[in-house]
Design an enzyme around this catalytic site. Sequence first.
Site, PDB file in Angstrom:
ATOM      1  N   TYR A  71     -12.416 -50.728 -12.188  1.00  0.00           N
ATOM      2  CA  TYR A  71     -13.487 -50.138 -11.021  1.00  0.00           C
ATOM      3  C   TYR A  71     -13.382 -48.349 -11.087  1.00  0.00           C
ATOM      4  O   TYR A  71     -14.575 -47.997 -10.379  1.00  0.00           O
ATOM      5  CB  TYR A  71     -13.373 -50.811  -9.723  1.00  0.00           C
TER       6      TYR A  71
ATOM      7  N   ARG B   8     -10.216 -59.570  -8.761  1.00  0.00           N
ATOM      8  CA  ARG B   8      -9.217 -58.638  -8.408  1.00  0.00           C
ATOM      9  C   ARG B   8      -8.617 -58.118  -9.546  1.00  0.00           C
ATOM     10  O   ARG B   8      -8.527 -56.861  -9.598  1.00  0.00           O
ATOM     11  CB  ARG B   8      -8.069 -58.957  -7.000  1.00  0.00           C
TER      12      ARG B   8
ATOM     13  N   GLU C 164      -5.263 -58.911   1.159  1.00  0.00           N
ATOM     14  CA  GLU C 164      -4.894 -58.375   1.615  1.00  0.00           C
ATOM     15  C   GLU C 164      -3.559 -59.480   2.370  1.00  0.00           C
ATOM     16  O   GLU C 164      -2.799 -58.473   3.317  1.00  0.00           O
ATOM     17  CB  GLU C 164      -5.824 -57.714   3.205  1.00  0.00           C
TER      18      GLU C 164
ATOM     19  N   TYR D 137     -18.318 -50.873   2.921  1.00  0.00           N
ATOM     20  CA  TYR D 137     -17.283 -51.033   2.385  1.00  0.00           C
ATOM     21  C   TYR D 137     -16.358 -50.793   4.213  1.00  0.00           C
ATOM     22  O   TYR D 137     -15.888 -49.239   4.149  1.00  0.00           O
ATOM     23  CB  TYR D 137     -16.454 -50.526   1.644  1.00  0.00           C
TER      24      TYR D 137
ATOM     25  N   THR E 262     -15.778 -56.136   3.286  1.00  0.00           N
ATOM     26  CA  THR E 262     -14.615 -57.010   3.609  1.00  0.00           C
ATOM     27  C   THR E 262     -14.600 -56.843   5.256  1.00  0.00           C
ATOM     28  O   THR E 262     -14.261 -55.240   5.155  1.00  0.00           O
ATOM     29  CB  THR E 262     -13.799 -56.967   3.115  1.00  0.00           C
TER      30      THR E 262
ATOM     31  N   ASP F 277     -18.073 -62.547  -0.679  1.00  0.00           N
ATOM     32  CA  ASP F 277     -18.115 -62.219  -1.593  1.00  0.00           C
ATOM     33  C   ASP F 277     -17.091 -61.783  -2.527  1.00  0.00           C
ATOM     34  O   ASP F 277     -15.850 -61.397  -2.832  1.00  0.00           O
ATOM     35  CB  ASP F 277     -18.878 -60.313  -1.560  1.00  0.00           C
TER      36      ASP F 277
ATOM     37  N   THR G 115     -22.064 -64.649  -5.633  1.00  0.00           N
ATOM     38  CA  THR G 115     -22.174 -64.219  -3.665  1.00  0.00           C
ATOM     39  C   THR G 115     -22.753 -65.022  -3.279  1.00  0.00           C
ATOM     40  O   THR G 115     -24.033 -65.668  -3.595  1.00  0.00           O
ATOM     41  CB  THR G 115     -22.651 -62.857  -3.175  1.00  0.00           C
TER      42      THR G 115
ATOM     43  N   ASP H 143     -23.652 -53.745  -1.062  1.00  0.00           N
ATOM     44  CA  ASP H 143     -22.418 -54.084  -0.384  1.00  0.00           C
ATOM     45  C   ASP H 143     -21.575 -53.316  -0.274  1.00  0.00           C
ATOM     46  O   ASP H 143     -21.553 -52.079  -0.454  1.00  0.00           O
ATOM     47  CB  ASP H 143     -21.465 -55.270  -1.449  1.00  0.00           C
TER      48      ASP H 143
ATOM     49  N   ARG I 112      -3.550 -47.265  -4.682  1.00  0.00           N
ATOM     50  CA  ARG I 112      -3.745 -46.174  -5.192  1.00  0.00           C
ATOM     51  C   ARG I 112      -2.596 -46.365  -3.614  1.00  0.00           C
ATOM     52  O   ARG I 112      -2.414 -45.199  -3.204  1.00  0.00           O
ATOM     53  CB  ARG I 112      -5.512 -45.373  -4.413  1.00  0.00           C
TER      54      ARG I 112
ATOM     55  N   HIS J  32      -9.573 -52.607   6.139  1.00  0.00           N
ATOM     56  CA  HIS J  32      -9.923 -53.706   4.670  1.00  0.00           C
ATOM     57  C   HIS J  32      -9.628 -52.043   3.958  1.00  0.00           C
ATOM     58  O   HIS J  32      -9.264 -52.464   2.986  1.00  0.00           O
ATOM     59  CB  HIS J  32     -10.994 -54.270   5.067  1.00  0.00           C
TER      60      HIS J  32
ATOM     61  N   GLU K 254     -17.435 -62.137   4.780  1.00  0.00           N
ATOM     62  CA  GLU K 254     -17.980 -60.466   4.896  1.00  0.00           C
ATOM     63  C   GLU K 254     -19.541 -60.985   5.727  1.00  0.00           C
ATOM     64  O   GLU K 254     -20.292 -62.308   6.143  1.00  0.00           O
ATOM     65  CB  GLU K 254     -18.847 -59.890   4.269  1.00  0.00           C
TER      66      GLU K 254
ATOM     67  N   LYS L  76     -16.682 -58.325  -9.606  1.00  0.00           N
ATOM     68  CA  LYS L  76     -17.856 -58.626  -8.273  1.00  0.00           C
ATOM     69  C   LYS L  76     -18.992 -59.339  -8.743  1.00  0.00           C
ATOM     70  O   LYS L  76     -19.524 -60.688  -8.170  1.00  0.00           O
ATOM     71  CB  LYS L  76     -18.078 -57.946  -7.645  1.00  0.00           C
TER      72      LYS L  76
ATOM     73  N   GLN M 183     -11.407 -56.226 -11.552  1.00  0.00           N
ATOM     74  CA  GLN M 183     -11.905 -54.995 -10.665  1.00  0.00           C
ATOM     75  C   GLN M 183     -10.998 -54.781 -10.854  1.00  0.00           C
ATOM     76  O   GLN M 183     -10.974 -53.050 -10.903  1.00  0.00           O
ATOM     77  CB  GLN M 183     -11.806 -55.249  -8.486  1.00  0.00           C
TER      78      GLN M 183
ATOM     79  N   GLU N 130     -14.080 -62.595   0.093  1.00  0.00           N
ATOM     80  CA  GLU N 130     -14.429 -61.443   1.082  1.00  0.00           C
ATOM     81  C   GLU N 130     -14.888 -62.559   2.293  1.00  0.00           C
ATOM     82  O   GLU N 130     -16.233 -62.104   1.806  1.00  0.00           O
ATOM     83  CB  GLU N 130     -15.187 -60.142   0.380  1.00  0.00           C
TER      84      GLU N 130
END
Length: 431
Positions: free
Chosen positions: A253, A246, A377, A137, A363, A242, A266, A135, A151, A142, A210, A262, A249, A208
């Site tokens: 992560y 959260r 989001e 990114y 995503t 996906d 899927t 997968d 962050r 996104h 995708e 995750k 994650q 997600e």
Amino acid sequence: MNALDLDASHDPNRTSWIEVAAESDFPIQNLPYGIFSTQRRERRIGVAIGERIVDLRALAEAGLFDGIVDRATLSAETLNAMMAAGRPVWRALRARLSDLLRVGGDRALLEMPQALTTAEEATMHLPAIVGDYVDFYSSIEHATNLGRIFRPQGEPLLPNWRWIPIGYHGRSATIVPSGTPIRRPLGQRKLPGAEAPIFGASTRLDIELEVGFFAGPGNALGEPLPIERAREHIFGSVLVNDWSARDIQAWEYQPLGPFLGKSFATTISPWVVTTEALEPFRVAGPTQIPAPLPYLQRHEPDNYEIALSVLLSSAAMRARAIDAAAISSTSFAGMYWSQAQQLAHAASNGAAIRPGDLFASGTISGARPGSQGSLIELTENGAHPLRLPDGDERAFLEDGDEVSILGRCLRDGFRSIGFGVARGRVLSAAR
Ligand code: CA
């Protein structure tokens, strides 16, 4: 830039003797492959057209593809052998199928009604045995949005993002076809301010949006796959959801990336829209600054114009016969890193790619409001829940929620084609 590589199978005026509604995702210009079964037919390869499915095994056994591809490939229970066959075979097979199905073409299939079934009668299965699942990114919008959420103190986009199509290896065993229920995952999460994590059902279950591609012929171990040839190694594309927890994650992560947040499920759409069928919708992607390193430099337009949307319906909405609500709509055309770049990168260290490997885009989010491909989001990390048509609100998914992803290719001068649906309904967590 190179012209589109089109042939008679893309002719927008070509029609089938099988009735196909104007809004159908599966006109004769599409001809996607899938694996289906019915009460009387064990798993086999089919081609969707309108509301019908052509039984390729029956056609192969009647010798209709002799000289194009061997009968064993078309009599298989997965598409892996066909994915391995390569582009010249894919193109010849598509031309033959188009001729068998078009008005004024070869009449052999017209005389074999037993080789047709209806979509209604069929159960769809995974198209291929997926050996490896990656997968990416690859949407800059996104990656920027999630960087801000996860962050908040730092630069949203990490320094490597514009140089590397960032990705991780996912779990192929939990890839499921559309319609498979999704059990809310259990896992470790740490509540804000808490000293220690707790274990239990995720309370921040997300989607997600995708698009993924299935690899065709692979490379030899140790030998990279040059980007100039990458498209010859991409069999076709599917819609991907996906599913993501959260809370799990966020806690797990760092430092090695997504893991159990995750890997629980899927969902993919069951019909593989081939790279040949997508050709009329091939467009140039965004300008990349800085220019990628030479092994990642595009030499032709290699994005695809696919309009994507996400629908959500709750159990309460369905009980009151309220239609599913559109919660996001976006386009695949603006993806920063293309499928060809993703594949060339994945093989750039000599890693072996095998037919049937699945590569998801990451995503897909756009810049305007309502074009983000995940709830985290769309709701700004839950701060601004979505309002559903019955007045209920959603920050993240509740049990009973059903999410459908749709995709459709549109371009002036061409017949529109679509992907069908990738759908899943959330079940309560295991006890
Ligand atoms: Ca993802």
